[in-house]
Write a protein that holds these residues in place. Structure first.
Motif, PDB file in Angstrom:
ATOM      1  N   ASP A  33       0.803  -1.226   0.000  1.00  0.00           N
ATOM      2  CA  ASP A  33       0.000   0.000   0.000  1.00  0.00           C
ATOM      3  C   ASP A  33       0.836   1.276   0.000  1.00  0.00           C
ATOM      4  OD1 ASP A  33      -2.201  -1.618   0.076  1.00  0.00           O
ATOM      5  OD2 ASP A  33      -2.797  -1.113   2.123  1.00  0.00           O
ATOM      6  N   VAL A  34       2.005   1.255   0.608  1.00  0.00           N
ATOM      7  CA  VAL A  34       2.836   2.457   0.702  1.00  0.00           C
ATOM      8  C   VAL A  34       3.751   2.504  -0.517  1.00  0.00           C
ATOM      9  CG1 VAL A  34       4.477   3.754   2.111  1.00  0.00           C
ATOM     10  CG2 VAL A  34       2.812   2.264   3.214  1.00  0.00           C
ATOM     11  N   GLU A  35       3.577   3.554  -1.323  1.00  0.00           N
ATOM     12  CA  GLU A  35       4.377   3.664  -2.543  1.00  0.00           C
ATOM     13  C   GLU A  35       5.513   4.655  -2.335  1.00  0.00           C
ATOM     14  OE1 GLU A  35       2.076   4.365  -6.033  1.00  0.00           O
ATOM     15  OE2 GLU A  35       0.577   2.872  -5.473  1.00  0.00           O
ATOM     16  N   ASP A  36       6.718   4.133  -2.455  1.00  0.00           N
ATOM     17  CA  ASP A  36       7.928   4.942  -2.324  1.00  0.00           C
ATOM     18  C   ASP A  36       9.039   4.166  -3.013  1.00  0.00           C
ATOM     19  OD1 ASP A  36      10.504   5.944  -1.002  1.00  0.00           O
ATOM     20  OD2 ASP A  36       9.018   7.296  -0.131  1.00  0.00           O
ATOM     21  N   ASP A  37       9.924   4.858  -3.688  1.00  0.00           N
ATOM     22  CA  ASP A  37      11.021   4.184  -4.395  1.00  0.00           C
ATOM     23  C   ASP A  37      11.867   3.331  -3.446  1.00  0.00           C
ATOM     24  OD1 ASP A  37      10.257   5.197  -6.835  1.00  0.00           O
ATOM     25  OD2 ASP A  37      11.668   6.881  -6.786  1.00  0.00           O
ATOM     26  N   ALA A  38      12.062   3.802  -2.215  1.00  0.00           N
ATOM     27  CA  ALA A  38      12.879   3.065  -1.245  1.00  0.00           C
ATOM     28  C   ALA A  38      12.225   1.756  -0.821  1.00  0.00           C
ATOM     29  CB  ALA A  38      13.139   3.930  -0.012  1.00  0.00           C
ATOM     30  N   LEU A  39      10.906   1.666  -0.983  1.00  0.00           N
ATOM     31  CA  LEU A  39      10.188   0.464  -0.548  1.00  0.00           C
ATOM     32  C   LEU A  39       9.938  -0.524  -1.681  1.00  0.00           C
ATOM     33  CD1 LEU A  39       7.498   2.248   1.652  1.00  0.00           C
ATOM     34  CD2 LEU A  39       9.662   1.265   2.376  1.00  0.00           C
ATOM     35  N   ARG A  40      10.222  -0.117  -2.900  1.00  0.00           N
ATOM     36  CA  ARG A  40       9.945  -0.960  -4.062  1.00  0.00           C
ATOM     37  C   ARG A  40      10.699  -2.291  -3.959  1.00  0.00           C
ATOM     38  NH1 ARG A  40       9.987   2.700  -8.016  1.00  0.00           N
ATOM     39  NH2 ARG A  40       7.813   2.988  -7.540  1.00  0.00           N
ATOM     40  N   GLY A  41       9.960  -3.382  -3.950  1.00  0.00           N
ATOM     41  CA  GLY A  41      10.543  -4.723  -3.899  1.00  0.00           C
ATOM     42  C   GLY A  41      10.981  -5.172  -2.514  1.00  0.00           C
ATOM     43  N   ALA A  42      10.817  -4.325  -1.518  1.00  0.00           N
ATOM     44  CA  ALA A  42      11.249  -4.689  -0.159  1.00  0.00           C
ATOM     45  C   ALA A  42      10.180  -5.541   0.527  1.00  0.00           C
ATOM     46  CB  ALA A  42      11.514  -3.436   0.668  1.00  0.00           C
ATOM     47  N   VAL A  43      10.625  -6.605   1.159  1.00  0.00           N
ATOM     48  CA  VAL A  43       9.750  -7.426   1.988  1.00  0.00           C
ATOM     49  C   VAL A  43      10.044  -7.018   3.426  1.00  0.00           C
ATOM     50  CG1 VAL A  43       9.149  -9.765   2.696  1.00  0.00           C
ATOM     51  CG2 VAL A  43       9.800  -9.311   0.323  1.00  0.00           C
ATOM     52  N   ILE A  44       9.026  -6.459   4.087  1.00  0.00           N
ATOM     53  CA  ILE A  44       9.222  -5.864   5.410  1.00  0.00           C
ATOM     54  C   ILE A  44       8.494  -6.688   6.464  1.00  0.00           C
ATOM     55  CG2 ILE A  44       8.869  -3.795   6.814  1.00  0.00           C
ATOM     56  CD1 ILE A  44       8.788  -2.230   4.132  1.00  0.00           C
ATOM     57  N   THR A  45       9.210  -7.040   7.525  1.00  0.00           N
ATOM     58  CA  THR A  45       8.587  -7.735   8.648  1.00  0.00           C
ATOM     59  C   THR A  45       8.422  -6.744   9.805  1.00  0.00           C
ATOM     60  OG1 THR A  45      10.706  -8.479   9.508  1.00  0.00           O
ATOM     61  CG2 THR A  45       9.572  -9.982   8.030  1.00  0.00           C
ATOM     62  N   VAL A  46       7.406  -6.998  10.617  1.00  0.00           N
ATOM     63  CA  VAL A  46       7.120  -6.156  11.776  1.00  0.00           C
ATOM     64  C   VAL A  46       7.140  -7.057  13.008  1.00  0.00           C
ATOM     65  CG1 VAL A  46       5.550  -4.444  12.770  1.00  0.00           C
ATOM     66  CG2 VAL A  46       5.578  -4.806  10.298  1.00  0.00           C
ATOM     67  N   PRO A  47       8.314  -7.262  13.611  1.00  0.00           N
ATOM     68  CA  PRO A  47       8.391  -8.157  14.771  1.00  0.00           C
ATOM     69  C   PRO A  47       7.684  -7.635  16.015  1.00  0.00           C
ATOM     70  CG  PRO A  47      10.571  -7.755  13.839  1.00  0.00           C
ATOM     71  CD  PRO A  47       9.621  -6.830  13.174  1.00  0.00           C
ATOM     72  N   GLU A  48       7.620  -6.295  16.170  1.00  0.00           N
ATOM     73  CA  GLU A  48       7.052  -5.763  17.408  1.00  0.00           C
ATOM     74  C   GLU A  48       6.541  -4.348  17.213  1.00  0.00           C
ATOM     75  OE1 GLU A  48       8.351  -5.172  22.074  1.00  0.00           O
ATOM     76  OE2 GLU A  48       9.913  -5.414  20.574  1.00  0.00           O
ATOM     77  N   VAL A  49       5.440  -4.047  17.914  1.00  0.00           N
ATOM     78  CA  VAL A  49       4.940  -2.674  18.025  1.00  0.00           C
ATOM     79  C   VAL A  49       4.733  -2.414  19.504  1.00  0.00           C
ATOM     80  CG1 VAL A  49       3.052  -1.088  17.520  1.00  0.00           C
ATOM     81  CG2 VAL A  49       3.820  -2.686  15.759  1.00  0.00           C
ATOM     82  N   ARG A  50       5.396  -1.384  20.009  1.00  0.00           N
ATOM     83  CA  ARG A  50       5.260  -1.007  21.425  1.00  0.00           C
ATOM     84  C   ARG A  50       4.407   0.253  21.515  1.00  0.00           C
ATOM     85  NH1 ARG A  50      11.578  -1.340  22.871  1.00  0.00           N
ATOM     86  NH2 ARG A  50      11.865  -3.528  22.356  1.00  0.00           N
ATOM     87  N   MET A  51       3.380   0.169  22.311  1.00  0.00           N
ATOM     88  CA  MET A  51       2.469   1.294  22.485  1.00  0.00           C
ATOM     89  C   MET A  51       2.891   2.131  23.688  1.00  0.00           C
ATOM     90  SD  MET A  51       0.386   0.839  19.998  1.00  0.00           S
ATOM     91  CE  MET A  51      -0.713   2.190  20.409  1.00  0.00           C
ATOM     92  N   SER A  52       2.657   3.440  23.609  1.00  0.00           N
ATOM     93  CA  SER A  52       2.863   4.306  24.769  1.00  0.00           C
ATOM     94  C   SER A  52       1.743   3.998  25.765  1.00  0.00           C
ATOM     95  CB  SER A  52       2.831   5.771  24.349  1.00  0.00           C
ATOM     96  OG  SER A  52       1.558   6.107  23.835  1.00  0.00           O
TER      97      SER A  52
END
Length: 135
Positions: A33-52
């Protein structure tokens, strides 16, 4: 809720909301969904989200597959924070959507560093000395 609760770590609710945000981010990255040249073809994992504690800020720790260009990808995602927040908001069903800030997840790097320390010659020598001791 007492002030001591902050010292005890995250609440059950903040853990649950962090997990909802993590799943929403992972799905968004999988769809591209996020379009940016730096993200093109990148597989991104999200191991953790810490909430305030007030649930207004979500610190998302991400790692691209292979760890390539992690800082560049984090910078690109932080440029698109408002867009990401708008996409995450309907999926987490909260009155207010948290602001999302992205960071490089360094837990794997830290674990490797600790593993290397434990395997070092000096630590092994100390462990061998302890094995020879009798109580």
């Amino acid at each position: 809720m007492s002030k001591d609760n902050k010292a005890n770590g995250p609440t059950q609710r903040s853990l649950r909301v962090g997990e909802l945000v993590r799943h929403a981010l992972a799905a968004m990255f999988a769809r591209g969904d996020v379009e940016d040249d730096a993200l093109r073809g990148a597989v991104i994992t999200v191991p953790e989200v810490r909430m305030s504690p007030d649930l207004k800020l979500a610190n998302a720790y991400i790692m691209p597959l292979g760890g390539q260009h992690a800082e560049e990808i984090v910078a690109a995602l932080n440029r698109h924070r408002k867009f990401v927040r708008g996409r995450v908001a309907p999926q987490i069903n909260m009155k207010f959507a948290p602001e999302v800030r992205f960071h490089v997840d360094d837990t794997f790097e830290e674990a490797s560093r600790i593993d290397a320390l434990l395997r070092s010659e000096k630590v092994q020598r100390d462990l061998d000395e302890d094995d020879g001791e009798t109580d």
